[in-house]
Design an enzyme around this catalytic site. Structure first.
Site, PDB file in Angstrom:
ATOM      1  N   CYS A   1     -16.660  -8.542   5.389  1.00  9.26           N
ATOM      2  CA  CYS A   1     -16.006  -7.259   5.116  1.00  9.26           C
ATOM      3  C   CYS A   1     -14.749  -7.488   4.275  1.00  9.26           C
ATOM      4  CB  CYS A   1     -15.663  -6.592   6.445  1.00  9.26           C
ATOM      5  SG  CYS A   1     -14.856  -5.012   6.227  1.00  9.26           S
TER       6      CYS A   1
ATOM      7  N   CYS B   1       0.852  -1.189   0.000  1.00  8.23           N
ATOM      8  CA  CYS B   1       0.000   0.000   0.000  1.00  8.23           C
ATOM      9  C   CYS B   1       0.889   1.240   0.000  1.00  8.23           C
ATOM     10  CB  CYS B   1      -0.914   0.001   1.219  1.00  8.23           C
ATOM     11  SG  CYS B   1      -2.012   1.430   1.250  1.00  8.23           S
TER      12      CYS B   1
ATOM     13  N   ARG C   1     -17.992  -1.848  17.682  1.00  8.54           N
ATOM     14  CA  ARG C   1     -17.281  -3.109  17.396  1.00  8.54           C
ATOM     15  C   ARG C   1     -15.968  -3.199  18.159  1.00  8.54           C
ATOM     16  NH1 ARG C   1     -17.432  -2.892  12.153  1.00  8.54           N
ATOM     17  NH2 ARG C   1     -19.536  -3.642  12.361  1.00  8.54           N
TER      18      ARG C   1
ATOM     19  N   CYS D   1     -19.283   3.029   8.386  1.00  7.94           N
ATOM     20  CA  CYS D   1     -18.565   2.376   9.481  1.00  7.94           C
ATOM     21  C   CYS D   1     -17.265   3.150   9.646  1.00  7.94           C
ATOM     22  CB  CYS D   1     -18.293   0.920   9.113  1.00  7.94           C
ATOM     23  SG  CYS D   1     -17.174   0.093  10.272  1.00  7.94           S
TER      24      CYS D   1
ATOM     25  N   CYS E   1       0.497   0.248  10.215  1.00 13.69           N
ATOM     26  CA  CYS E   1      -0.037  -0.782   9.311  1.00 13.69           C
ATOM     27  C   CYS E   1       1.028  -1.697   8.709  1.00 13.69           C
ATOM     28  CB  CYS E   1      -0.839  -0.120   8.200  1.00 13.69           C
ATOM     29  SG  CYS E   1      -1.682  -1.352   7.175  1.00 13.69           S
TER      30      CYS E   1
ATOM     31  N   CYS F   1       0.627   4.875   6.780  1.00 10.84           N
ATOM     32  CA  CYS F   1       0.030   4.674   8.111  1.00 10.84           C
ATOM     33  C   CYS F   1       1.043   3.925   9.002  1.00 10.84           C
ATOM     34  CB  CYS F   1      -1.262   3.880   7.981  1.00 10.84           C
ATOM     35  SG  CYS F   1      -2.372   4.549   6.705  1.00 10.84           S
TER      36      CYS F   1
ATOM     37  N   CYS G   1     -19.656  -5.483   3.520  1.00  7.63           N
ATOM     38  CA  CYS G   1     -18.960  -4.242   3.876  1.00  7.63           C
ATOM     39  C   CYS G   1     -17.684  -4.209   3.037  1.00  7.63           C
ATOM     40  CB  CYS G   1     -18.628  -4.248   5.362  1.00  7.63           C
ATOM     41  SG  CYS G   1     -17.589  -2.868   5.869  1.00  7.63           S
TER      42      CYS G   1
END
Ligand code: SAM
Ligand code: DTB
Ligand code: SF4
Length: 354
Positions: free
Chosen positions: A99, A55, A263, A191, A62, A59, A131
């Site tokens: 998801c 990616c 959640r 979400c 991550c 972040c 999702c």
């Protein structure tokens, strides 16, 4: 559409809740919880990483960021048949929501997005709530997802606006809010939540909650993740979150966002059964089910069912899956004594897994 409420939630009010004596905070959270949800029901969602690693975003938490040398094996976009097979397994294993997560900065029009849309059609055809979490996207792309059968889009604010630049510099907080606004305008459920344990202060956590609770309408679900410290990320040595502070965040979220599914997300492998039970008592009513989150471990299915059993709790049956709404419109089901699901405990209900 302006998704910031005209009367945004006041930070002092959030702090006043958060700082209540613990038993009082839990009591209030439970009052709100049982007025809006079945407190014994937990939504079971399964995650599937449909495109893993490489990616371009930075972040700091991550394992999938190409800036972090985590040794993660990248994998290209999964084909529809494999995704639908995984969803079928998830459903057989007890999940009601599936998801799909992609390690993308943003959704790009083209063959890959078309393939995701095909997968959404396939998974929603199984009767699962779908999702997607695919990074930033525009309203027209969100509308195509909805048209294909996607119900929800996940895109997290992650932390407070002030602390955010310490964690991510490759896109802004406002980029994230723009994506959430586009998702809402397209008619998808929102979400959005965050991560605790990034080195943020309590004040940052309260600001995140105020930001989420000020969205208008409020998010349909709010995932609260505890950082999973991944070797090779700048946060690999992140200190664990104090468990009582974690429960306070859950309880405060529940009070501020009464209708929202809260959640209990990443980080459960490090949590005791007792801590998870406290989180449910504080108003958490959704978890990820299955041995894996996106790339990191999650408690096993059988452990989770054993925990729910031990607590006398049961999987939430989504409204879309019910043939009738006798006992499933839980917002109208509170008995006079404040208990829930009387109709179902009679044994005559064939929708709940008693
Ligand atoms: N790439 C998309 C995005 O960022 O919107 C979707 C996938 S991304 C992995 C989804 C969320 O997972 C992030 O926003 C973050 O909150 C959470 N996450 C990622 N790594 C994590 C970690 N190590 N611990 C806890 N949560 C994590
Ligand atoms: C969310 O808030 N947490 C989930 C889901 N939304 C996509 C992801 C957690 C990922 C944890 C790290 C990993 O497994 O890669
Ligand atoms: Fe990419 Fe999402 Fe990971 Fe950020 S959280 S690096 S955007 S996969």
């Amino acid at each position: 559409m302006n998704i910031i409420a005209p009367n945004a939630i006041d930070l002092d009010a959030v702090r006043a809740l958060y700082e209540l004596p613990f038993p009082e905070l839990l009591f209030r959270a439970q009052q709100v919880h049982r007025a809006h949800h079945d407190p014994a029901a937990v939504q079971l969602c399964t995650l599937q990483s449909i495109k893993t690693g490489r990616c371009p975003e930075d972040c700091k938490y991550c394992p999938q960021s190409s800036r972090n040398a985590t040794g993660l094996q990248p994998e290209p976009l999964m084909d529809t048949a494999s995704i639908v097979a995984a969803a079928r397994n998830a459903k057989a294993g007890g999940a009601s929501r599936f998801c799909m997560g992609a390690a993308w900065r943003e959704v790009r029009d083209g063959a890959q997005f078309d393939s995701v849309l095909e997968s959404v059609r396939g998974v929603s055809g199984l009767g699962l709530e779908v999702c997607c979490t695919l990074g930033m996207l525009r309203e027209d792309q969100a509308a195509r997802l909805k048209e294909a059968g996607c119900a929800v889009y996940n895109h997290n604010l992650d932390t407070s606006r002030e602390y955010y630049p310490e964690i991510i510099t490759s896109r802004t907080y406002d980029d994230r809010l723009d994506t959430l606004a586009a998702v809402r305008r397209a008619g998808l459920q929102v979400c959005s939540g965050g991560i605790l344990g990034l080195g943020e202060s309590t004040e940052d956590r309260l600001k995140l909650l105020a930001e989420l609770a000020s969205l208008n309408p409020q998010p349909d679900s709010v995932p609260i993740n505890a950082l999973v410290p991944c070797p090779g990320t700048p946060l690999e040595n992140g200190a664990p979150v104090d468990p009582i502070d974690f429960v306070r965040v859950i309880a405060t979220a529940r009070i501020l966002m009464p209708d929202t599914m809260v959640r209990l997300s990443a980080g459960r492998t490090e949590m005791s059964d007792e801590l998870q039970a406290l989180c449910f008592a504080a108003g958490a009513n959704s978890i990820f089910l299955g041995e894996k989150l996106l790339t990191t471990p999650n408690p096993g299915r059988s452990d989770d069912f054993a925990l729910l059993d031990r607590l006398g709790m049961h999987p939430l049956v989504p409204r879309s899956a019910t043939a009738h709404d006798h006992a499933h419109d839980h917002a109208h089901e509170t008995a006079e004594d404040g208990t829930w699901a009387k109709a179902c405990s009679s044994g005559s209900c064939d929708h709940h897994d008693h």
